[in-house]
Write an enzyme that holds these catalytic residues in place. Structure first.
Site, PDB file in Angstrom:
ATOM      1  N   LYS A 259      36.835  42.421   6.450  1.00 13.60           N
ATOM      2  CA  LYS A 259      36.474  41.298   5.770  1.00 13.60           C
ATOM      3  C   LYS A 259      34.905  41.236   5.217  1.00 13.60           C
ATOM      4  O   LYS A 259      34.197  41.705   6.046  1.00 13.60           O
ATOM      5  CB  LYS A 259      37.196  40.290   6.150  1.00 13.60           C
TER       6      LYS A 259
ATOM      7  N   ARG B  73      43.501  26.325  13.675  1.00 14.44           N
ATOM      8  CA  ARG B  73      42.924  26.615  12.252  1.00 14.44           C
ATOM      9  C   ARG B  73      44.135  27.011  11.540  1.00 14.44           C
ATOM     10  O   ARG B  73      44.738  26.272  10.609  1.00 14.44           O
ATOM     11  CB  ARG B  73      41.640  27.848  12.482  1.00 14.44           C
TER      12      ARG B  73
ATOM     13  N   HIS C  88      45.026  33.939  17.471  1.00 15.56           N
ATOM     14  CA  HIS C  88      43.378  33.858  17.736  1.00 15.56           C
ATOM     15  C   HIS C  88      42.959  33.206  18.871  1.00 15.56           C
ATOM     16  O   HIS C  88      43.087  32.075  18.964  1.00 15.56           O
ATOM     17  CB  HIS C  88      42.822  33.432  16.378  1.00 15.56           C
TER      18      HIS C  88
ATOM     19  N   ARG D 192      42.011  43.328  16.800  1.00 12.99           N
ATOM     20  CA  ARG D 192      41.446  43.191  15.716  1.00 12.99           C
ATOM     21  C   ARG D 192      39.835  43.119  15.775  1.00 12.99           C
ATOM     22  O   ARG D 192      38.941  42.122  15.990  1.00 12.99           O
ATOM     23  CB  ARG D 192      41.968  41.909  15.056  1.00 12.99           C
TER      24      ARG D 192
ATOM     25  N   TYR E  10       4.353  31.285  -2.728  1.00 13.86           N
ATOM     26  CA  TYR E  10       4.816  30.014  -3.094  1.00 13.86           C
ATOM     27  C   TYR E  10       4.216  29.054  -1.808  1.00 13.86           C
ATOM     28  O   TYR E  10       4.431  29.445  -0.691  1.00 13.86           O
ATOM     29  CB  TYR E  10       6.395  29.860  -3.069  1.00 13.86           C
TER      30      TYR E  10
ATOM     31  N   CYS F 206      10.707  35.063  -0.995  1.00 15.30           N
ATOM     32  CA  CYS F 206      11.117  34.708  -2.379  1.00 15.30           C
ATOM     33  C   CYS F 206      12.440  35.097  -2.797  1.00 15.30           C
ATOM     34  O   CYS F 206      12.974  35.614  -1.831  1.00 15.30           O
ATOM     35  CB  CYS F 206      10.092  35.182  -3.463  1.00 15.30           C
TER      36      CYS F 206
ATOM     37  N   ASP G 139      13.629  37.434  -4.588  1.00 12.07           N
ATOM     38  CA  ASP G 139      13.933  38.721  -4.798  1.00 12.07           C
ATOM     39  C   ASP G 139      12.731  39.670  -4.181  1.00 12.07           C
ATOM     40  O   ASP G 139      12.774  40.789  -4.347  1.00 12.07           O
ATOM     41  CB  ASP G 139      13.774  39.282  -6.300  1.00 12.07           C
TER      42      ASP G 139
HETATM   43  C1  PLP Z   1      37.150  37.985  11.952  1.00 12.43           C
HETATM   44  C2  PLP Z   1      38.411  38.060  12.632  1.00 12.43           C
HETATM   45  C3  PLP Z   1      38.430  38.722  13.664  1.00 12.43           C
HETATM   46  C4  PLP Z   1      37.164  39.986  14.121  1.00 12.43           C
HETATM   47  O1  PLP Z   1      36.409  39.268  14.901  1.00 12.43           O
HETATM   48  P1  PLP Z   1      35.117  39.818  15.784  1.00 12.43           P
HETATM   49  O2  PLP Z   1      34.710  38.903  16.598  1.00 12.43           O
HETATM   50  O3  PLP Z   1      34.117  40.042  14.592  1.00 12.43           O
HETATM   51  O4  PLP Z   1      35.608  41.142  16.273  1.00 12.43           O
HETATM   52  C5  PLP Z   1      39.625  39.060  14.377  1.00 12.43           C
HETATM   53  N1  PLP Z   1      40.663  38.076  14.238  1.00 12.43           N
HETATM   54  C6  PLP Z   1      40.600  37.051  13.275  1.00 12.43           C
HETATM   55  C7  PLP Z   1      41.832  36.148  13.062  1.00 12.43           C
HETATM   56  C8  PLP Z   1      39.477  37.106  12.544  1.00 12.43           C
HETATM   57  O5  PLP Z   1      39.186  36.056  11.714  1.00 12.43           O
END
Ligand code: PLP
Length: 391
Positions: free
Chosen positions: A50, A150, A178, A237, A283, A331, A333
């Site tokens: 992602k 969540r 999660h 994941r 700046y 800055c 860029d």
């Molecule tokens: C982003 C995400 C992950 C990956 O998490 P890491 O801590 O980067 O390994 C896994 N599960 C869900 C639901 C996430 O949103």
């Protein structure tokens, strides 16, 4: 290289012209091998790609992961999933977040697997399928909320979870939860995490006892895998660890596994000039030379994702293996660095912003520490203007 990795702009000359990201395919493979060595038989990585693969470049990373035999990926939203498909990524693409009903057609057009974010959401998927006369099914993984609060249907709501199984247009390929405090080892957080894990497996057990088949279970991300390796289930994941670090410098140093950072961020020196003592630069004239100083302008700025909070000495860059302090305000860029002690620095030199040069290394964790955040944020904000090269 597969078609998955050929960006439209790949024939532009001089990828290393202004500011760019170099990805180490070797480091990525090393991290994949390392993570896979932690998985029990039958469990697979489902890498999180992602947010443009945490800023690395989604198609380059996912394309290489595919070459390494990865068959399931996590994206944040349907548009990311679509990009991956159009870039040639096969297998499962699980959308972890919300997809608006107006985008439901993308799920079927691009064979994306959607997270059921709660019971009403499952109903809206079903209602859409019904109303549009869909003959196929939506592929889904059912999110189960065990305490993150969540996304996911609450684990206590067994009736709602059962009802999801009865929806004729939902093909349930997985169920997941999660963990929200798997990254710390305090006793309270360990208790909370074990309670989450128990709630998840209890719910699965109850569903199975009622005759609902529950395939494709997953609950661990990077920290989960490292701290709770007994609960790998069917998929893990992993995000940040795959990219070669943990979220903080301390966690990365404390971790016994030799992850290797995949990303190096570089920029060109565009000009070097000498300032007399008392002359100021940038700046707000925030830098004033105390000695005859050589100041280099670098062609990268906060619009490229480098935090402006690193201004005025809160970071260094590496030129010819030597550290040069960031001076003045960063800055949009461009930025300035003091190269008085680096005589080799000249227009055209390459500055390493994140990565290794000579005996020195600056990590995303270092920049995160300087700006009160985590490496995940530093990396994922690296901008679209940076060119990305897989080496
Ligand atoms: C982003 C995400 C992950 C990956 O998490 P890491 O801590 O980067 O390994 C896994 N599960 C869900 C639901 C996430 O949103």
């Amino acid at each position: 290289m597969s078609s998955a990795v050929s960006a439209k702009t790949s024939n532009l000359p001089a990828l290393q012209a202004r500011a760019w990201i170099e990805l180490s395919g070797e480091a990525l493979k090393h991290n994949v091998d390392l993570l896979r060595s932690l998985l029990p038989e039958g469990c697979e990585l489902m890498p999180a790609v992602k947010a443009n693969a945490y800023g690395h470049g989604d198609l380059l990373i996912a394309g290489r992961l595919q070459e390494l035999g990865i068959k399931a990926f996590c994206a944040a939203c349907a548009e990311e999933g679509l990009r991956l498909r159009e870039g040639g990524i096969k297998g499962t693409i699980l959308i972890l977040g919300y997809t608006h009903p107006e985008q439901f057609p993308l799920l079927t057009d691009y064979q994306l697997t959607q997270t059921v974010v709660d019971f009403p959401y499952a109903s809206s998927l079903e209602a859409y399928a019904e109303a549009s006369g869909m003959t196929s099914k939506f592929h889904v993984h059912v999110g189960i909320d065990t305490g993150m609060h969540r996304l996911g249907e609450r684990y206590e709501h067994l009736e709602e979870l059962c009802a999801i199984f009865h929806m004729p247009h939902l093909q349930i390929d997985g169920l997941y939860t999660h963990l929200c405090v798997a990254d710390t080892r305090s006793p309270e957080d360990q208790d909370y995490t074990h309670a989450q894990i128990r709630a998840f497996y209890e719910t699965i057990r109850k569903l199975e006892a009622l005759g609902y088949h529950c395939p494709g279970l997953h609950l661990l991300s990077s920290y989960g895998l490292l701290n709770y390796p007994d609960f790998c289930a069917d998929y893990v994941r992993t995000g940040i660890a795959l990219y070669g670090m943990l979220s903080t410098k301390k966690d990365t140093e404390d971790c016994s596994l030799p992850f290797r950072p995949v990303l190096t961020l570089k920029a060109r020196v565009s000009s070097v000039r000498t300032l007399l003592p008392g002359e100021s630069a940038g700046y707000g004239l925030m830098f004033t030379a105390k000695r005859p100083s050589r100041i280099a302008a670098l062609s990268i700025g906060y619009a490229d994702g480098l935090p402006r909070a690193l201004s005025c000495g809160r970071a260094h860059v590496l030129i010819d293996g030597q550290p040069a302090p960031v001076v003045g305000r960063i800055c949009m860029d461009q930025m300035l660095a003091d190269v008085t002690d680096i005589p080799e620095a000249a227009a055209g030199s390459i500055a390493v912003i994140i990565g290794r040069s000579g005996d020195h290394e600056i990590t995303a964790c270092d920049l995160a520490e300087q700006t009160d955040t985590i490496a995940n944020e530093i990396l994922s904000r690296l901008g679209g203007r940076l060119r990305r090269i897989l080496l």
